[in-house]
Structure formats: structure tokens, C-alpha cells
Design a protein around this motif. Structure first.
Motif, PDB file in Angstrom:
ATOM      1  N   ALA A 375       0.825  -1.211   0.000  1.00 26.75           N
ATOM      2  CA  ALA A 375       0.000   0.000   0.000  1.00 26.75           C
ATOM      3  C   ALA A 375       0.855   1.256   0.000  1.00 26.75           C
ATOM      4  CB  ALA A 375      -0.926   0.005   1.209  1.00 26.75           C
ATOM      5  N   ALA A 376       2.096   1.132   0.488  1.00 26.43           N
ATOM      6  CA  ALA A 376       3.042   2.250   0.468  1.00 26.43           C
ATOM      7  C   ALA A 376       3.900   2.224  -0.796  1.00 26.43           C
ATOM      8  CB  ALA A 376       3.934   2.194   1.705  1.00 26.43           C
ATOM      9  N   SER A 377       3.518   1.391  -1.776  1.00 29.15           N
ATOM     10  CA  SER A 377       4.196   1.265  -3.077  1.00 29.15           C
ATOM     11  C   SER A 377       5.532   0.536  -2.999  1.00 29.15           C
ATOM     12  CB  SER A 377       4.410   2.648  -3.729  1.00 29.15           C
ATOM     13  OG  SER A 377       3.188   3.341  -3.846  1.00 29.15           O
ATOM     14  N   ASP A 378       5.786  -0.162  -1.894  1.00 25.56           N
ATOM     15  CA  ASP A 378       7.028  -0.926  -1.759  1.00 25.56           C
ATOM     16  C   ASP A 378       6.829  -2.327  -2.346  1.00 25.56           C
ATOM     17  OD1 ASP A 378       9.625  -1.510  -1.043  1.00 25.56           O
ATOM     18  OD2 ASP A 378       9.153  -1.958   1.041  1.00 25.56           O
ATOM     19  N   VAL A 379       6.474  -2.371  -3.632  1.00 24.90           N
ATOM     20  CA  VAL A 379       6.073  -3.629  -4.254  1.00 24.90           C
ATOM     21  C   VAL A 379       7.252  -4.451  -4.767  1.00 24.90           C
ATOM     22  CG1 VAL A 379       3.769  -2.829  -4.872  1.00 24.90           C
ATOM     23  CG2 VAL A 379       5.673  -2.430  -6.450  1.00 24.90           C
ATOM     24  N   LYS A 380       8.352  -3.821  -5.113  1.00 25.57           N
ATOM     25  CA  LYS A 380       9.486  -4.574  -5.656  1.00 25.57           C
ATOM     26  C   LYS A 380      10.122  -5.455  -4.584  1.00 25.57           C
ATOM     27  CE  LYS A 380      10.576  -1.358  -9.395  1.00 25.57           C
ATOM     28  NZ  LYS A 380      11.584  -0.450 -10.001  1.00 25.57           N
ATOM     29  N   PHE A 381      10.182  -4.943  -3.360  1.00 23.60           N
ATOM     30  CA  PHE A 381      10.761  -5.746  -2.283  1.00 23.60           C
ATOM     31  C   PHE A 381       9.887  -6.962  -1.987  1.00 23.60           C
ATOM     32  CE2 PHE A 381      11.085  -6.965   2.184  1.00 23.60           C
ATOM     33  CZ  PHE A 381      12.448  -7.201   2.289  1.00 23.60           C
ATOM     34  N   THR A 382       8.574  -6.739  -1.848  1.00 24.26           N
ATOM     35  CA  THR A 382       7.686  -7.867  -1.559  1.00 24.26           C
ATOM     36  C   THR A 382       7.709  -8.883  -2.687  1.00 24.26           C
ATOM     37  OG1 THR A 382       5.772  -6.675  -2.467  1.00 24.26           O
ATOM     38  CG2 THR A 382       6.178  -6.469  -0.107  1.00 24.26           C
ATOM     39  N   MET A 383       7.813  -8.402  -3.929  1.00 23.15           N
ATOM     40  CA  MET A 383       7.894  -9.309  -5.075  1.00 23.15           C
ATOM     41  C   MET A 383       9.157 -10.165  -5.002  1.00 23.15           C
ATOM     42  SD  MET A 383       8.403  -8.403  -9.132  1.00 23.15           S
ATOM     43  CE  MET A 383      10.071  -7.805  -8.794  1.00 23.15           C
ATOM     44  N   THR A 384      10.295  -9.533  -4.739  1.00 19.69           N
ATOM     45  CA  THR A 384      11.569 -10.247  -4.718  1.00 19.69           C
ATOM     46  C   THR A 384      11.581 -11.322  -3.636  1.00 19.69           C
ATOM     47  OG1 THR A 384      12.716  -8.271  -5.512  1.00 19.69           O
ATOM     48  CG2 THR A 384      14.063  -9.987  -4.507  1.00 19.69           C
ATOM     49  N   VAL A 385      11.149 -10.950  -2.440  1.00 15.76           N
ATOM     50  CA  VAL A 385      11.127 -11.915  -1.334  1.00 15.76           C
ATOM     51  C   VAL A 385      10.191 -13.074  -1.646  1.00 15.76           C
ATOM     52  CG1 VAL A 385      10.417 -12.251   1.065  1.00 15.76           C
ATOM     53  CG2 VAL A 385      11.759 -10.254   0.436  1.00 15.76           C
ATOM     54  N   SER A 386       9.001 -12.761  -2.142  1.00 19.67           N
ATOM     55  CA  SER A 386       7.996 -13.794  -2.376  1.00 19.67           C
ATOM     56  C   SER A 386       8.436 -14.774  -3.464  1.00 19.67           C
ATOM     57  CB  SER A 386       6.658 -13.151  -2.754  1.00 19.67           C
ATOM     58  OG  SER A 386       6.173 -12.354  -1.698  1.00 19.67           O
ATOM     59  N   ILE A 387       8.976 -14.252  -4.547  1.00 20.47           N
ATOM     60  CA  ILE A 387       9.402 -15.136  -5.638  1.00 20.47           C
ATOM     61  C   ILE A 387      10.577 -16.002  -5.194  1.00 20.47           C
ATOM     62  CG2 ILE A 387      10.443 -15.195  -7.935  1.00 20.47           C
ATOM     63  CD1 ILE A 387       8.768 -12.752  -8.648  1.00 20.47           C
ATOM     64  N   PHE A 388      11.560 -15.387  -4.531  1.00 23.75           N
ATOM     65  CA  PHE A 388      12.718 -16.148  -4.061  1.00 23.75           C
ATOM     66  C   PHE A 388      12.278 -17.256  -3.097  1.00 23.75           C
ATOM     67  CE2 PHE A 388      15.960 -16.932  -0.841  1.00 23.75           C
ATOM     68  CZ  PHE A 388      17.061 -17.258  -1.631  1.00 23.75           C
ATOM     69  N   SER A 389      11.451 -16.895  -2.136  1.00 23.09           N
ATOM     70  CA  SER A 389      11.024 -17.861  -1.131  1.00 23.09           C
ATOM     71  C   SER A 389      10.207 -18.988  -1.750  1.00 23.09           C
ATOM     72  CB  SER A 389      10.200 -17.153  -0.049  1.00 23.09           C
ATOM     73  OG  SER A 389       9.857 -18.042   0.984  1.00 23.09           O
ATOM     74  N   MET A 390       9.343 -18.633  -2.705  1.00 24.53           N
ATOM     75  CA  MET A 390       8.500 -19.643  -3.345  1.00 24.53           C
ATOM     76  C   MET A 390       9.341 -20.684  -4.068  1.00 24.53           C
ATOM     77  SD  MET A 390       5.396 -20.588  -3.920  1.00 24.53           S
ATOM     78  CE  MET A 390       4.707 -21.908  -4.905  1.00 24.53           C
ATOM     79  N   TRP A 391      10.279 -20.226  -4.865  1.00 18.84           N
ATOM     80  CA  TRP A 391      11.028 -21.153  -5.703  1.00 18.84           C
ATOM     81  C   TRP A 391      12.115 -21.892  -4.939  1.00 18.84           C
ATOM     82  CZ3 TRP A 391       9.891 -22.574 -10.667  1.00 18.84           C
ATOM     83  CH2 TRP A 391       8.829 -21.865 -11.259  1.00 18.84           C
ATOM     84  N   VAL A 392      12.761 -21.210  -4.010  1.00 19.63           N
ATOM     85  CA  VAL A 392      13.847 -21.863  -3.283  1.00 19.63           C
ATOM     86  C   VAL A 392      13.308 -22.788  -2.198  1.00 19.63           C
ATOM     87  CG1 VAL A 392      15.817 -21.504  -1.752  1.00 19.63           C
ATOM     88  CG2 VAL A 392      15.503 -20.039  -3.760  1.00 19.63           C
ATOM     89  N   PHE A 393      12.349 -22.307  -1.421  1.00 21.27           N
ATOM     90  CA  PHE A 393      11.892 -23.088  -0.280  1.00 21.27           C
ATOM     91  C   PHE A 393      10.690 -23.970  -0.617  1.00 21.27           C
ATOM     92  CE2 PHE A 393      14.142 -19.484   1.655  1.00 21.27           C
ATOM     93  CZ  PHE A 393      15.082 -20.192   2.385  1.00 21.27           C
ATOM     94  N   ARG A 394       9.604 -23.350  -1.133  1.00 24.61           N
ATOM     95  CA  ARG A 394       8.403 -24.172  -1.313  1.00 24.61           C
ATOM     96  C   ARG A 394       8.575 -25.215  -2.414  1.00 24.61           C
ATOM     97  NH1 ARG A 394       2.232 -22.075  -0.983  1.00 24.61           N
ATOM     98  NH2 ARG A 394       3.212 -20.897   0.691  1.00 24.61           N
ATOM     99  N   ILE A 395       9.140 -24.830  -3.551  1.00 27.63           N
ATOM    100  CA  ILE A 395       9.242 -25.780  -4.656  1.00 27.63           C
ATOM    101  C   ILE A 395      10.383 -26.773  -4.445  1.00 27.63           C
ATOM    102  CG2 ILE A 395       9.676 -26.013  -7.129  1.00 27.63           C
ATOM    103  CD1 ILE A 395       8.242 -23.370  -7.533  1.00 27.63           C
ATOM    104  N   CYS A 396      11.586 -26.265  -4.209  1.00 30.45           N
ATOM    105  CA  CYS A 396      12.732 -27.166  -4.052  1.00 30.45           C
ATOM    106  C   CYS A 396      12.544 -28.111  -2.865  1.00 30.45           C
ATOM    107  CB  CYS A 396      14.021 -26.370  -3.893  1.00 30.45           C
ATOM    108  SG  CYS A 396      14.505 -25.481  -5.385  1.00 30.45           S
ATOM    109  N   PHE A 397      12.076 -27.567  -1.751  1.00 31.95           N
ATOM    110  CA  PHE A 397      11.885 -28.408  -0.580  1.00 31.95           C
ATOM    111  C   PHE A 397      10.714 -29.372  -0.759  1.00 31.95           C
ATOM    112  CE2 PHE A 397      14.988 -25.793   1.301  1.00 31.95           C
ATOM    113  CZ  PHE A 397      15.366 -26.340   2.516  1.00 31.95           C
ATOM    114  N   SER A 398       9.717 -29.010  -1.576  1.00 30.53           N
ATOM    115  CA  SER A 398       8.626 -29.941  -1.859  1.00 30.53           C
ATOM    116  C   SER A 398       9.161 -31.206  -2.515  1.00 30.53           C
ATOM    117  CB  SER A 398       7.578 -29.284  -2.761  1.00 30.53           C
ATOM    118  OG  SER A 398       6.819 -28.327  -2.063  1.00 30.53           O
ATOM    119  N   PHE A 399      10.000 -31.027  -3.534  1.00 33.54           N
ATOM    120  CA  PHE A 399      10.563 -32.193  -4.206  1.00 33.54           C
ATOM    121  C   PHE A 399      11.504 -32.958  -3.278  1.00 33.54           C
ATOM    122  CE2 PHE A 399       8.930 -29.972  -7.869  1.00 33.54           C
ATOM    123  CZ  PHE A 399       8.607 -30.986  -8.757  1.00 33.54           C
ATOM    124  N   LEU A 400      12.265 -32.229  -2.466  1.00 31.23           N
ATOM    125  CA  LEU A 400      13.196 -32.880  -1.551  1.00 31.23           C
ATOM    126  C   LEU A 400      12.452 -33.710  -0.506  1.00 31.23           C
ATOM    127  CD1 LEU A 400      16.071 -33.240  -0.381  1.00 31.23           C
ATOM    128  CD2 LEU A 400      15.666 -31.154   0.955  1.00 31.23           C
TER     129      LEU A 400
END
Length: 444
Positions: A375-400
Motif C-alpha cells: 500500500a506504500a508502493s514498496d512492491v518490488k521488495f515484496t515481489m523479490t522476497v515472495s518469488i525467491f522464497s516460493m522457488w527456493v523453499f516451497r518448490i525445491c523443498f517440496s521435491f526434496l
């Protein structure tokens, strides 16, 4: 800027609306369960795609709503109305393109994502996907209208529209599934009818001149390139974040599909149930867009910070109570779905209870708090964290965990909890350091 009464008037209708929004998909799953587990699994597969696209449309709508809320915070209602019109045309055009691509590529998309499923499940998926794709433009326009009314602090409009949409959907399900025997096609057609109604209502109501955001003539776009760039500047990062998040979930869904129909059905039931406590968190997160957006527009960052803390705290309380209730009643809730094998029901209860245990401490700061940053327009940070966390932790760890350590679908859910913990750490640090402030994009 917002009294306690203002917050209650904003949040309570949003909670009802979030409940009703979930009810559409839940009603399809429950009412079509009489057709067997293949039907449930077929809807579950397509719903993972639907959620992806719905989140992308919602992200674009949120981008426009943030800008409109910031203009309203500065009492620039005319600019807020211009931004709203750009939002509707931009999102509507994108949704039509997506719908056409999904209709043309129906079988190819499903085969690419879920090629390992049983033939009966795939057949149901193709039927449900076709009718769902027809509804995307209407759903996108409804989301735009709902987001704009929320930015004005009026959440009752979307609540009542959602109520009528649910009545249309459930009545249509009863008629087409039970009466006409159309199965998953009946569920999808009923959802389509409800979304057409929602879009028409929202567009009509935005024509009323008493609204702070008022759209005079929809027949002439009057495009404003700068505002479109501002909307896309917020909407695209939000869309990428939500899109990549859902793409990751679809990939994980494909992994779950390889474990068989029991895992698919149990995962579908657990997903449906686990979203119920998120109603309050989602509603408060939407309210935060309005509240924090208007504070940021008025350049009052002290109030913005206070409201973020207050609303995140409220999320912890409301979601905690709901999750405790679900922990206790999980077996009974699962029994509502009916016609499930004992193995499927037991696995669903295990997933639901594990989700409640981890969601109580971790979900609110992982998903409600970042809405204050957006809401304060800090969207790039939230995007970066969310994408990194999704692919590194949720996806990779799901397969592991699920495949290589043999935990099956439970491993997928454990990977999701690891993702939540990482997000929580990043967003709390960002909020405390204050780097989210002074990034508003709405310009005169």
C-alpha cells in the motif's frame, strides 16, 4: 484518519466477502463430490490455474486501487477517477487475451501441467477449464470494481454483490449438477453466470456520481499513458509475485498428482478447509490497502505504521481463534465432503491440523504485513522476497521432502511452512527498518 468504527465498517463486510468468494469454489467441490473423486480431482487441478489467473487480475486491480487510494488520501478525487478508468480498460483487455489463449490451448495446457493424471480426471479438467476461461474477463472486471470501492472505504458494495453471486452459483449448481446431471460442467456454468452478474453490477455502480470515484463514460477510453504506467508499475510486480507464486503451486500440484488420486483428493479437501481461517487475514489485508494507502497519500507515515501494527495484531487474534476451532473439529469438517475413502479422509485431517499449527504463529506476518508495504508502493521488495522464497523453499523443498525423502503430500505442506517462516523474517525486518516509507507513486 480512520476511527475504530471506520475500520469495523470496512473490515467486517470484507470478511463476509472473502467467505463468500471462497464459498464459490468450495460449493463447486462439495456439490460435485457426489460425482466421485475423479470429479473433485478434476476441479482441483483447474482451480490451481484459476487461482493463478485470479491472483494476477487481482494484482492489477490492487495496483490501481493503491494509486486511487493515495489520490483519495490527498483529496484528489478527479485523479482517482481517471486512474480507475485506466485500470478497468487495462485489466479488461488483459483478461480477454488470457481467456482466448486458455480456450484455444485448453488440452495442451492441461496436458503440459498434469499429463500424469488418470484419463477420467483429465476429461473433467478439460470441461471445467473451458467454462472457467469464459468467465475470466467478467471476474477481472468484478475484481477491479471491488478494489475501487474498497479504496473508497466502501466494502459493503462488493459484499452484497458477492452474496448474490453465491446465491446464483449455488442455485445453479443444484439445478445443473443434481437436476440436469451435468457434473463438473454444471458447476463451471453456474460460476460463469455468477461472475457475469458481478461484473455488470460493479460497472453499473461505478457510474453513480455520488461516489468519490466516478466513471462517467465507459464507451470512450480516454487513455492516460502516465497513469497506466503507474498502475502497471505497481500491478506488474504484484502480478509477477502472485503469478510466480501460483505457478509454483501448480508445479507442486503436478508433483502431488504423481502420488495418485488419494493424495490429489486429500490435498483438494485440505486446501478448501485451510482457506477458511485465511478469510479474516485476507479481509484485513485488503482493508490495509485502503487504510495505509490513504495515509501514505496524505504523507502521514506515523499513522500508516500504527495502522499496520494494529491490523496485523487483529489478524493474529482472529486467525488464531479460527485455527484452534479447526484443530478440534477437523474430522467432522472433512466428513462434510462425503464419499471419501477412509485413507483420503485421514490424510486430509492430518494436512488440515498441521496447517493450523503452523499458520497460527507464521501466516499473518507472512501475508497480511506485506500488504501494508504494498500500500506504500514498496512492491518490488515484496515481489523479490515472495518469488525467491516460493522457488527456493516451497518448490525445491517440496521435491526434496515429498519425493526424495518419501513424505508424499505431507512433505509438500511442510515445505510450505518453511516458506512462511522465511517470508515472516524478511517482512518484519523490512517493516522495522522503515525502508518501505516515502515510495508513493500517485502524482498530481
Amino acid at each position: 484518519m480512520f476511527s475504530r468504527k471506520d475500520l469495523v465498517r470496512l473490515i467486517l463486510p470484507l470478511m463476509v466477502e472473502q467467505l463468500l468468494a471462497i464459498t464459490i469454489g468450495l460449493a463447486d467441490t462439495v456439490m460435485v463430490s457426489t460425482c466421485g473423486e475423479a470429479a473433485i480431482s478434476g476441479i482441483s487441478q483447474v482451480d490451481s490455474i484459476n487461482v493463478l489467473l485470479i491472483n494476477i487480475f487481482s494484482a492489477l486491480a490492487t495496483g490501481g486501487a493503491i494509486i486511487s487510494a493515495q489520490y483519495l488520501g490527498r483529496n484528489e478525487d478527479d485523479n482517482a477517477s481517471v486512474a480507475a478508468k485506466q485500470l478497468i480498460y487495462t485489466t479488461g483487455f488483459c483478461a480477454v487475451v488470457v481467456a482466448i489463449l486458455c480456450i484455444i490451448g485448453n488440452r495442451f495446457i492441461l496436458s503440459l501441467l498434469f499429463g500424469q493424471v488418470e484419463p477420467e480426471v483429465m476429461s473433467n479438467s478439460e470441461i471445467y477449464f473451458f467454462w472457467s476461461a469464459l468467465s475470466y474477463p467478467f471476474l477481472a472486471l468484478y475484481n477491479c470494481g471491488a478494489a475501487l470501492f474498497r479504496s473508497m472505504g466502501n466494502s459493503k458494495i462488493s459484499m452484497f454483490a458477492s452474496l448474490i453471486m453465491n446465491i446464483i452459483n449455488i442455485s445453479g449448481n443444484a439445478l445443473l449438477i443434481y437436476g440436469a446431471g451435468l457434473g463438473v460442467a454444471g458447476a463451471a456454468i453456474a460460476s460463469l453466470a455468477s461472475r457475469i452478474f458481478g461484473a455488470i453490477v460493479m460497472l453499473r455502480l461505478l457510474h453513480h456520481q455520488e461516489n468519490r470515484i466516478y466513471i462517467h463514460d465507459m464507451r470512450h477510453p480516454h487513455l492516460n499513458p502516465q497513469m497506466i504506467r503507474n498502475i502497471l508499475g505497481l500491478g506488474i510486480p504484484n502480478g509477477m509475485e502472485n503469478g510466480m507464486f501460483q505457478i509454483g503451486k501448480i508445479l507442486v500440484q503436478g508433483l502431488i498428482a504423481s502420488f495418485g488420486t488419494v493424495s490429489i483428493a486429500a490435498n483438494a479437501v485440505a486446501n478448501s478447509v485451510s482457506t477458511i481461517p485465511q478469510i479474516s487475514g485476507g479481509a484485513i489485508g485488503l482493508a490495509m490497502i485502503t487504510v495505509v494507502g490513504q495515509c501514505v497519500g496524505a504523507r502521514d507515515y506515523k499513522q500508516a505504521k500504527q495502522y499496520i501494527l494494529k491490523l496485523v495484531g487483529l489478524t493474529y487474534i482472529s486467525m488464531g481463534l479460527l485455527h484452534v476451532f479447526i484443530l478440534i473439529t477437523a474430522p467432522f469438517i472433512v466428513s462434510v465432503f462425503g464419499n471419501l475413502q477412509a485413507e483420503t479422509a485421514d490424510l486430509a485431517v492430518l494436512l488440515i491440523r498441521s496447517c493450523s499449527l503452523f499458520a497460527i504463529p507464521f501466516w499473518p506476518a507472512s501475508f497480511t504485513l506485506p500488504n501494508g508495504l504494498r500500500a506504500a508502493s514498496d512492491v518490488k521488495f515484496t515481489m523479490t522476497v515472495s518469488i525467491f522464497s516460493m522457488w527456493v523453499f516451497r518448490i525445491c523443498f517440496s521435491f526434496l521432502l515429498a519425493r526424495y525423502m518419501g513424505l508424499g503430500v505431507l512433505g509438500v505442506w511442510l515445505a510450505m511452512y518453511i516458506d512462511w517462516i522465511f517470508r515472516l523474517i524478511c517482512f518484519i525486518i523490512r517493516f522495522v527498518r522503515g525502508k518501505w516509507q516515502h515510495q508513493q507513486v500517485a502524482a498530481a
